[in-house]
Write a protein that holds these residues in place. Sequence first.
Motif, short mmCIF file in Angstrom:
data_model
loop_
_atom_site.label_atom_id
_atom_site.label_comp_id
_atom_site.label_asym_id
_atom_site.label_seq_id
_atom_site.Cartn_x
_atom_site.Cartn_y
_atom_site.Cartn_z
N SER A 182 -25.49 -4.16 17.06
CA SER A 182 -24.20 -3.61 17.41
C SER A 182 -23.84 -4.02 18.83
O SER A 182 -24.73 -4.34 19.64
CB SER A 182 -24.21 -2.08 17.30
N ALA A 183 -22.57 -4.01 19.15
CA ALA A 183 -22.12 -4.36 20.50
C ALA A 183 -22.81 -3.45 21.51
O ALA A 183 -22.87 -2.24 21.34
CB ALA A 183 -20.61 -4.23 20.61
N GLY A 184 -23.37 -4.06 22.55
CA GLY A 184 -24.05 -3.31 23.59
C GLY A 184 -25.55 -3.22 23.41
O GLY A 184 -26.26 -2.80 24.34
N THR A 217 -22.55 -8.87 22.17
CA THR A 217 -21.12 -8.70 22.45
C THR A 217 -20.33 -8.32 21.20
O THR A 217 -19.11 -8.22 21.25
CB THR A 217 -20.53 -9.98 23.04
N GLY A 218 -21.04 -8.12 20.08
CA GLY A 218 -20.33 -7.75 18.87
C GLY A 218 -21.28 -7.18 17.83
O GLY A 218 -22.49 -7.05 18.05
N ASP A 219 -20.72 -6.84 16.68
CA ASP A 219 -21.50 -6.30 15.57
C ASP A 219 -21.76 -7.40 14.55
O ASP A 219 -20.91 -8.28 14.33
CB ASP A 219 -20.74 -5.16 14.89
N GLY A 220 -22.94 -7.35 13.92
CA GLY A 220 -23.24 -8.34 12.89
C GLY A 220 -24.73 -8.50 12.71
O GLY A 220 -25.52 -7.59 12.97
N VAL A 221 -25.12 -9.69 12.28
CA VAL A 221 -26.53 -10.03 12.03
C VAL A 221 -26.96 -11.06 13.07
O VAL A 221 -26.27 -12.07 13.27
CB VAL A 221 -26.71 -10.58 10.61
N LEU A 234 -23.58 -13.20 13.39
CA LEU A 234 -22.77 -13.52 12.23
C LEU A 234 -22.32 -12.26 11.53
O LEU A 234 -23.02 -11.23 11.57
CB LEU A 234 -23.56 -14.38 11.24
N ALA A 235 -21.19 -12.33 10.88
CA ALA A 235 -20.78 -11.24 10.02
C ALA A 235 -21.81 -11.10 8.90
O ALA A 235 -22.48 -12.06 8.53
CB ALA A 235 -19.39 -11.51 9.44
#
Length: 369
Positions: free
Chosen positions: A30-32, A50-54, A75-76
């Motif tokens: 997750s971001a952070g 810096t974002g959410d994903g894998v 990645l998403a």
Amino acid sequence: MTDIVVPKLNTNDTSYTLTGWLIPHGDPVSAGDVIAEIETSKAAQELTSTGDGVLHHTIAAGAECRCGDVIGRILAEREPEPRAAAVPAVRGEGPLITEPARARAAELGISDARLRDLGKSVIRSKDVELLAAAAQDTTHTFSRTQRAVAAVVSESHRTIPAAFAAVTVRVEDALAAARHLGRRHSRFVGLPELVVKALAGLRQAHPLMFAARLDEHTAALAPTANVGVTLDLGQGLFIPVVTGAEALTCVEIAEQLAAFKVKALDGTFTTADLRGAAIVLALHNDPDITLAGPIVFPGHSCVVALAGTRQELTLDADGQVRSHKIAAISVVYDHRVVNGRDAVAFLRDLKNALEVPAALTQIGDQAPC
């Protein structure tokens, strides 16, 4: 897809080491979230998502990397991994040996078995240097930290035309004020803390002493008095920064310096601790040091040095001999930015602030000293 790019962490390094991934390849983030740790010559720096994903690793732990390198991607969850992405190395049994450490060990003829015997989970270049130094009686191998210091010193002497001035300061009142604060707040407060506070208070009156030269025509003035303080407790020279010292009390400055000493001893400085100084205070306050003239660090216009305290006999107005405790405070300055008259005025104001320290110590302390 979001690239994980290595930021600029240390102006003196050309490369860093990815010491470890803190989240495995293929796990969600997750971001952070803190996802990796990168080592510079001065400190360990954590990288965050810096974002959410894998999370997908594109280089293995222990590899070298440079500013701007892509070391991984986010990645998403349903997004396929790019074919160009590298398969991350799987760490086997035993410690992680970074690539720079492995290369240095090969140069020195140190086997992996000897490195594993150190009993550390991560073997860095400095560990190899210390192991090599312990085995040699006639040569000394410089640590990565010392090599970084050497680069800064060489750059300073090559690029900065420096000048020097010094004053003698009576410090008995400042030392008494520091002792008062220490007893009142159950915290050790000494002369360096008062000097940091005094320096911070001079930024508006002497902006060029806190400036960074940009070119032949301009210099950038510092918006806040961030004061770097030299620390060398046997683990290498570090310059952690007391940020926003103008707004801090002497006791708060003392707390920060105490925390910095702990980090200097156990090697836990982060890049944020060492970044953003507008002026540097070089501590040479061993009692036997009477005067010091350090280098001006690239990106600064001056460095202030505090020497040791000593007793001096003087004659008062009545011809009576009096003993005073004094210390020499010097300034080395970039003569392209600061002229001698300005440096002397700066030293005079610093001397006055320390010889009449009430204004420094009453802030945040209800009882005057």
